[in-house]
Every structure is written in C-alpha cells, then in structure tokens.
Design a protein around this motif. Structure first.
Motif, PDB file in Angstrom:
ATOM      1  N   SER A  19       0.833  -1.434  -0.199  1.00 54.96           N
ATOM      2  CA  SER A  19      -0.052   0.266  -0.083  1.00 54.96           C
ATOM      3  C   SER A  19       0.781   1.382   0.146  1.00 54.96           C
ATOM      4  N   VAL A  20       0.160   2.601  -0.035  1.00 53.01           N
ATOM      5  CA  VAL A  20       0.805   3.717   0.005  1.00 53.01           C
ATOM      6  C   VAL A  20       1.661   3.908   1.220  1.00 53.01           C
ATOM      7  N   PRO A  21       1.048   3.825   2.357  1.00 59.02           N
ATOM      8  CA  PRO A  21       1.846   3.925   3.841  1.00 59.02           C
ATOM      9  C   PRO A  21       2.991   2.868   3.604  1.00 59.02           C
ATOM     10  N   LEU A  22       2.942   1.951   3.355  1.00 55.43           N
ATOM     11  CA  LEU A  22       4.164   0.849   3.252  1.00 55.43           C
ATOM     12  C   LEU A  22       5.319   1.366   2.396  1.00 55.43           C
ATOM     13  N   SER A  23       4.853   1.754   1.325  1.00 56.51           N
ATOM     14  CA  SER A  23       5.964   2.499   0.443  1.00 56.51           C
ATOM     15  C   SER A  23       6.488   3.669   0.891  1.00 56.51           C
ATOM     16  N   ILE A  24       5.542   4.600   1.404  1.00 53.19           N
ATOM     17  CA  ILE A  24       6.309   5.931   2.254  1.00 53.19           C
ATOM     18  C   ILE A  24       6.918   5.277   3.384  1.00 53.19           C
ATOM     19  N   SER A  25       6.863   4.213   4.257  1.00 56.24           N
ATOM     20  CA  SER A  25       7.662   4.126   5.115  1.00 56.24           C
ATOM     21  C   SER A  25       9.028   3.734   4.983  1.00 56.24           C
ATOM     22  N   ILE A  26       9.408   2.735   3.753  1.00 50.28           N
ATOM     23  CA  ILE A  26      10.529   2.432   3.429  1.00 50.28           C
ATOM     24  C   ILE A  26      11.171   3.304   2.491  1.00 50.28           C
ATOM     25  N   LEU A  27      10.552   4.280   2.059  1.00 50.66           N
ATOM     26  CA  LEU A  27      11.158   5.466   1.290  1.00 50.66           C
ATOM     27  C   LEU A  27      11.712   6.599   2.257  1.00 50.66           C
ATOM     28  N   LEU A  28      10.753   6.769   3.158  1.00 52.06           N
ATOM     29  CA  LEU A  28      11.350   7.647   4.221  1.00 52.06           C
ATOM     30  C   LEU A  28      12.374   7.309   5.048  1.00 52.06           C
ATOM     31  N   SER A  29      12.198   5.949   5.387  1.00 52.32           N
ATOM     32  CA  SER A  29      13.418   5.374   6.193  1.00 52.32           C
ATOM     33  C   SER A  29      14.810   5.321   5.608  1.00 52.32           C
ATOM     34  N   THR A  30      14.746   4.743   4.349  1.00 50.11           N
ATOM     35  CA  THR A  30      15.887   5.216   3.465  1.00 50.11           C
ATOM     36  C   THR A  30      16.434   6.297   3.120  1.00 50.11           C
ATOM     37  N   ILE A  31      15.669   7.505   2.781  1.00 54.10           N
ATOM     38  CA  ILE A  31      16.046   8.803   2.770  1.00 54.10           C
ATOM     39  C   ILE A  31      16.753   9.428   4.002  1.00 54.10           C
ATOM     40  N   VAL A  32      16.193   9.096   5.002  1.00 53.13           N
ATOM     41  CA  VAL A  32      16.913   9.516   6.288  1.00 53.13           C
ATOM     42  C   VAL A  32      18.128   8.779   6.801  1.00 53.13           C
ATOM     43  N   THR A  33      18.130   7.643   6.582  1.00 53.73           N
ATOM     44  CA  THR A  33      19.382   6.647   7.078  1.00 53.73           C
ATOM     45  C   THR A  33      20.486   6.906   5.933  1.00 53.73           C
ATOM     46  N   GLU A  34      20.125   6.981   4.678  1.00 49.49           N
ATOM     47  CA  GLU A  34      21.121   6.926   3.720  1.00 49.49           C
ATOM     48  C   GLU A  34      21.345   8.137   2.977  1.00 49.49           C
ATOM     49  N   GLY A  35      20.160   8.813   2.857  1.00 49.00           N
ATOM     50  CA  GLY A  35      20.069  10.098   2.222  1.00 49.00           C
ATOM     51  C   GLY A  35      19.694   9.895   0.588  1.00 49.00           C
ATOM     52  N   TYR A  36      19.583   8.742  -0.034  1.00 44.71           N
ATOM     53  CA  TYR A  36      19.207   8.484  -1.136  1.00 44.71           C
ATOM     54  C   TYR A  36      18.582   7.158  -1.537  1.00 44.71           C
ATOM     55  N   LEU A  37      17.995   6.695  -2.442  1.00 41.05           N
ATOM     56  CA  LEU A  37      17.406   5.534  -2.713  1.00 41.05           C
ATOM     57  C   LEU A  37      18.362   4.303  -2.793  1.00 41.05           C
ATOM     58  N   ASP A  38      18.397   3.700  -1.653  1.00 40.71           N
ATOM     59  CA  ASP A  38      19.886   2.768  -1.834  1.00 40.71           C
ATOM     60  C   ASP A  38      19.339   1.117  -1.986  1.00 40.71           C
TER      61      ASP A  38
END
Length: 495
Positions: free
Chosen positions: A310-329
């Motif tokens: 779902s959209v919330p699940l996609s947002i969660s992985i995108l948000l957590s990746t950007i915060v921790t890595e700075g880009y889609l890793d």
C-alpha cells in the motif's frame, strides 16, 4: 492293373526297401510342412489415448501466458502505490486509483461471462489490453491524460484475466500441483512489483522518464504472452458443462504428463465428471447456502492482500531509506525482492507443507511487524531519528517477505472455496472488494502512517485468530473435496 503304392518323401524319411515281385513305388516330391505360426505379443506399459505432438506441454501455456500479464500488472500496481518517482506525470489520486477501478470493471465483465465464453478469449483480450497500455506509455510518456487512460485499460485487462485464471487453474490441475499453479498469480504480481521498485530506485536522478521504460517492458511482456496464449487449452470442465465429452477428454489429456498412465487419465477425467455432476445437481438455494461460509472465510483471507502492499508501506521504506542513507539505496531494492522470494517459498511448498500453516505463519509475523512499526510511528519525531528509521526499513523488509509467504495462499483458497455455478460471481465479488480496500487506503491513509499501521496490525491479529479456527487445510484434496471442507463452520486442522 496292379495297385500302385504311393509314398510321400520328406527330408526326414528315407525310401522303403524294395522286395522281389513288388510293384515299384511311385515317388511324389512335396514341400516340407509349414512351420508353426509364431505369435508376437506386444506389451504396452502406458495405454494412453493417442496424444498428438501439438498436445504435449500445452497445459502449461495458460499459466505461463498469464504470468507475463500479471508481471506487468504488478508493475502497474506498484506504480500507483508510491513508485511513480521521476515518471514524468504527477501522482494524483486518479493516477493512483485508476488501475484498481479498471480491475473492478474487468472482474465484473469476466464474472458475468466466463461460464459462457471460452477462456482463450479472456486471455487474448487481456493480453491485447496490456499491449495497448504499453503502446500508450511508450508513445506519450509525459501526457498525464493518456497515462491515466492507459492505466484504466491495463487494470481492465488484469480484471478480465484474474477471474478466468483462478477458475481455469483450479479446474484443470490435480491435487498434486493445483496449489503451485494457482500461486503463480501472486508470484507474478510480486515479481512485477520488484521490477518497478528496482528500476525506480536505479533510475532516480536520470533524465529519461520511467514511463517510457515502463511501456517498453509492457510491450515485450505482452508480445511474449500473445505467442504463448495461442497454445493454451480450455478446461475439460467447461466442455463437460456443454455436454461435449469428446473435447473434454482431449483437453484433459493436455493437462497430464507424458508418463501418466491410463488409470491416471481415467481417474482425473472421472473426478472432473463427478465435480460437474455434483455442481449441476444443486439448486440455486442449495448453492447459496453452501457458499455462505466460504464467502465469509475468503472475505477475511483475500481482502488482507490489500494491506500487504500500500501507499503507507511504500512511504515507510522510502522515508526510512532517505533519512538513513540520504538517497534510494540497496534497502529499497532488497525490500522489493523479498516479497518475490517469499512468494517463491510458498510456490514450492504449497502442495507439500500445505496452505494453512504457511498462511498462519505469514499472518502472525505480519501482525507483529505491523504493530512494531506502529509503535515507532506513534511519535512523529521518530521519523527524523536515524536509529528508529533504521529499524523501520528492517521491519519493512521482513514484512514484505512474510507478505510474500501469505498472498499466494489466498489465490489457492480462492480457487477451491466456492461451488461450481456461483464460483465466477463470488470470485469476482471478492476481487472487487479487494480493489475497493486499495482505493479506500489511497484516499484515507495516504500519509497517515501511525493510524494505518495500528489499524492494520489489529486487523491482522483478529484475522489470524479467525483464520486458525475457520480456514481448512486443502493440501492433497480434489477440488470437490476441498469445496466440502470449506463449507464447514470451523476447521482447526493445520497440517
């Protein structure tokens, strides 16, 4: 004249001795006696009906063709649920829900007509609609109106395919491989999701639009599916319901291995005849009564699929990746692949370990992981904390793996649950409800992470308890026997 003695000479007999005053014998040459006739006995180990070469392997064509269509459908679904980054078109509500509306339209059409029309036409029309969608994406990758229209078309094709596919593969395969063939639907969707997620992550920052690549992939997959569809074979049950036993036998032969014995062919065909006879003998009232419990069970079982991606699940992985890595890793790529890996595990174990154990394990782990993510998102400041976001992407990865374990079992159960005559309508209804849940989540929980994770976590816990008590284990049962098990009120057997 004195009598003449005639002696017949054979190679093994010498002439008699001559005595005085004895008339000379007359010798007549004859051919040796014919040898005894040799009888040849031909031992036939597999007295199957004559199988033409064109029939070999044609039973596999149906789910192979559908697999390529579902892969592209998974890409469309992922694109509408948060993976339209750098696509060249805005991600509006209509862009997100258009594909799901198309699925509803296609499912309704298929449910109303699949009993009367050969399934080859549904397969062919679905492939054609997917091809049209791919062409539109390729020719107008930045035109918002054209892309939204293409998503409606593609969703309609998936809806037209899903209902006949589940009915077809539940009817044609034996209890030894029915689960594997039905699980292909969700396996292919998971592979399509992985494709969309991976090349979205890898394409970020490049000038070339994702929609162009999306359309090219769709055209290639559709052309492959179009070639394979030409070799597909109708279900023998479809012809038995039309009182055409000769065609039914010919179709049944295509779904057996070359090494299958004559008894195996007869057993499979007789079971198909019993299934048709039993389904035809029930009145509409009896079928409605027999469908009540299966419908309640499948409502809890299949509709949970909408919460696994779902959209919330996609947002969660995108948000957590950007915060921790700075880009889609790499985290995004692994997240997309793990769902497909989980589906592969279920595909290989559905007819050995069973459906219920795998489903309960998947639901239990998904519920725990969802509630754990809800606990982290309960504090909005945790969304900026590297430690908590690291936990989020780890939990999200694990969630997708167990979602991959669970979702193929829903396709298997959906093909086994309902009586014959009401089966298309109830399968179509369940699929429509699943898409409606997707649309509700898009509108109500697009960015509301904590309420979504908390609500879905509670729903998964309740559904798991219901699942343990109500859902049957149908491994090793014929389609007719599995339907009887679904009609029970409760069934706690897990293996």
């Amino acid at each position: 004249m004195p009598p003449i003695e005639t002696v017949y000479v054979t190679p093994e007999k010498l002439p008699p001795i001559q005595y005085p005053n004895q008339n000379p014998p007359v010798y007549m040459a004859t051919a040796p006696p014919n040898p005894p006739q040799t009888t040849y006995v031909r031992v036939i180990n597999n007295p199957m009906p004559r199988r033409a070469r064109w029939q070999d392997g044609r039973g596999n064509a149906t789910h192979l063709a559908a697999m390529f269509v579902f892969i592209y459908g998974g890409m469309d679904m992922a694109q509408g649920l948060g993976w339209n980054i750098n696509g060249g078109t805005p991600t509006s509500f209509e862009f997100q829900y258009s594909w799901f509306v198309g699925v509803i339209i296609g499912a309704v059409i298929a449910a109303l007509s699949v009993t009367h029309v050969p399934k080859l036409y549904f397969y062919s029309l679905a492939v054609l609609l997917q091809l049209i969608e791919g062409i539109i994406f390729t020719s107008a990758p930045t035109n918002y109106t054209a892309i939204v229209a293409a998503r409606y078309v593609g969703g309609t094709g998936i809806g037209l395919l899903t209902v006949p596919y589940i009915i077809h593969n539940s009817e044609t395969w034996t209890s030894k491989n029915r689960g594997m063939c039905l699980a292909v639907e969700q396996l292919a969707l998971a592979l399509g999701i992985a494709f969309q997620v991976i090349y979205t992550a890898e394409w970020t920052g490049l000038d070339t639009g994702l929609n162009l690549a999306h359309g090219i992939v769709g055209i290639v997959l559709s052309l492959i599916a179009m070639i394979i569809v030409a070799f597909s074979v109708e279900s023998p049950i479809f012809h038995l319901r039309k009182n055409n036993e000769e065609k039914a036998r010919s179709c049944q032969l295509c779904y057996l291995k070359n090494s299958a014995s004559y008894n195996a062919f007869n057993n499979a065909f007789d079971e198909a005849k019993r299934y048709v006879a039993e389904g035809s003998s029930l009145s509409i009232g009896a079928e409605l009564s027999a469908s009540f419990m299966p419908f309640i069970k499948m409502l809890f079982c299949r509709c949970l699929v909408a919460f696994t991606f779902s959209v919330p699940l996609s947002i969660s992985i995108l948000l957590s990746t950007i915060v921790t890595e700075g880009y889609l890793d790499w985290t995004v790529i692994v997240w997309g692949i793990l769902r497909f890996i989980g589906a592969c595990v279920t595909l290989s174990t559905a007819d050995k370990v069973g459906r219920k154990f795998t489903s309960v394990l998947g639901l239990l782990c998904m519920a725990a992981l969802m509630l754990a993510m809800a606990g982290i998102f309960s504090d909005i400041f945790n969304q900026l904390n590297v430690y908590y976001m690291t936990q989020i992407y780890r939990l999200s990865m694990a969630f997708q793996f167990f979602a991959g374990l669970y979702v193929p079992c829903t396709s298997i159960y959906l093909g086994e649950a309902f009586p014959m005559r009401l089966k298309p309508y109830l399968i179509g209804l369940i699929i429509c409800i699943e898409q409606i849940i997707h649309i509700i989540v898009i509108f109500k929980f697009n960015e509301a992470l904590y309420p979504y994770f908390l609500a879905v976590g509670i729903i998964l816990v309740i559904s798991m308890l219901i699942f343990v008590v109500l859902m049957p284990e149908t491994r090793g049962l014929t389609l007719r026997e599995a339907g009887h098990r679904f009609r029970r009120v409760h069934d706690v057997k897990a293996y």
